[in-house]
Design an enzyme around this catalytic site. Structure first.
Site, short mmCIF file in Angstrom:
data_model
loop_
_atom_site.label_atom_id
_atom_site.label_comp_id
_atom_site.label_asym_id
_atom_site.label_seq_id
_atom_site.Cartn_x
_atom_site.Cartn_y
_atom_site.Cartn_z
N HIS A 1 0.85 -1.19 0.00
CA HIS A 1 0.00 0.00 0.00
C HIS A 1 0.88 1.24 0.00
CE1 HIS A 1 -3.86 -2.01 1.79
NE2 HIS A 1 -3.39 -2.64 0.74
N GLU B 1 1.00 3.90 1.78
CA GLU B 1 1.51 4.33 3.09
C GLU B 1 2.70 3.48 3.52
OE1 GLU B 1 -1.61 3.56 2.19
OE2 GLU B 1 -3.06 4.26 3.67
N CYS C 1 -6.06 2.00 5.73
CA CYS C 1 -6.73 0.78 6.14
C CYS C 1 -6.17 0.34 7.50
CB CYS C 1 -6.50 -0.32 5.10
SG CYS C 1 -4.81 -0.95 5.06
N CYS D 1 -2.29 -0.26 7.41
CA CYS D 1 -1.50 0.97 7.33
C CYS D 1 -1.63 1.80 8.60
CB CYS D 1 -1.90 1.79 6.11
SG CYS D 1 -1.45 0.93 4.57
ZN LIG Z 1 -3.41 0.27 3.65
#
Ligand SMILES: [Zn+2]
Length: 151
Positions: free
Chosen positions: A47, A49, A83, A86
């Site tokens: 992801h 992040e 999410c 993260c």
């Molecule tokens: Zn994430």
């Protein structure tokens, strides 16, 4: 957020969902950037992040600043609400401030579904600034999914 949006757009080149992130260092300069690379690397954890946090920790380490994993006094800017994974990484890296664009009603862990960054049982609380340029951030995502449905 300009830079995070540019990173998000760059993710389109690998057919990745357009999400971008930037870590600003203690000196208010850009420390690292990241974009969603899940498709690019076949990595479910890539992801934006996490990519940016890893690069930021490495940059601090390379510069001989701090211990190279605590991102104290740093700010994470991301185009979509983080999410659960993260948000967990934000807590673990001790980032004190997060700015995000669009809300993620289905999987967001910074207020939508969970609120990991302000969970009273954790020992690290994060200052959160949601909804920054949220229309632009959300439009990038909705355009992407609309185009996909047409394919
Ligand atoms: Zn994430």
């Amino acid at each position: 957020m300009d830079l995070a949006l540019a990173e998000a757009r760059a993710a389109l080149a690998t057919d990745d969902v357009p999400i971008g992130a930037v870590v600003i260092g203690p000196d208010a300069k850009v420390l690292a950037t990241g974009r969603n690379e899940r498709e690019a690397h076949g990595d479910p954890t890539a992801h934006a992040e996490l990519v940016a946090i890893r690069a930021a920790a490495q940059a601090l380490r390379d510069a001989g600043r701090g211990d190279g994993w605590r991102l104290e006094d740093c700010t994470l800017v991301v185009t979509l609400e983080p999410c659960a994974m993260c948000a967990g990484a934000i807590v673990l890296s001790r980032i004190p401030k997060v700015i995000f664009g669009a809300w993620d009603e289905k999987a967001g862990a910074v207020g939508s579904v969970f609120d990991i960054l302000r969970e009273p049982r954790l020992n690290h609380w994060v200052e959160v600034y949601p909804g920054v340029r949220k229309e632009e951030c959300a439009a990038l995502l909705s355009d992407f999914f609309r185009a996909r449905r047409r394919d």
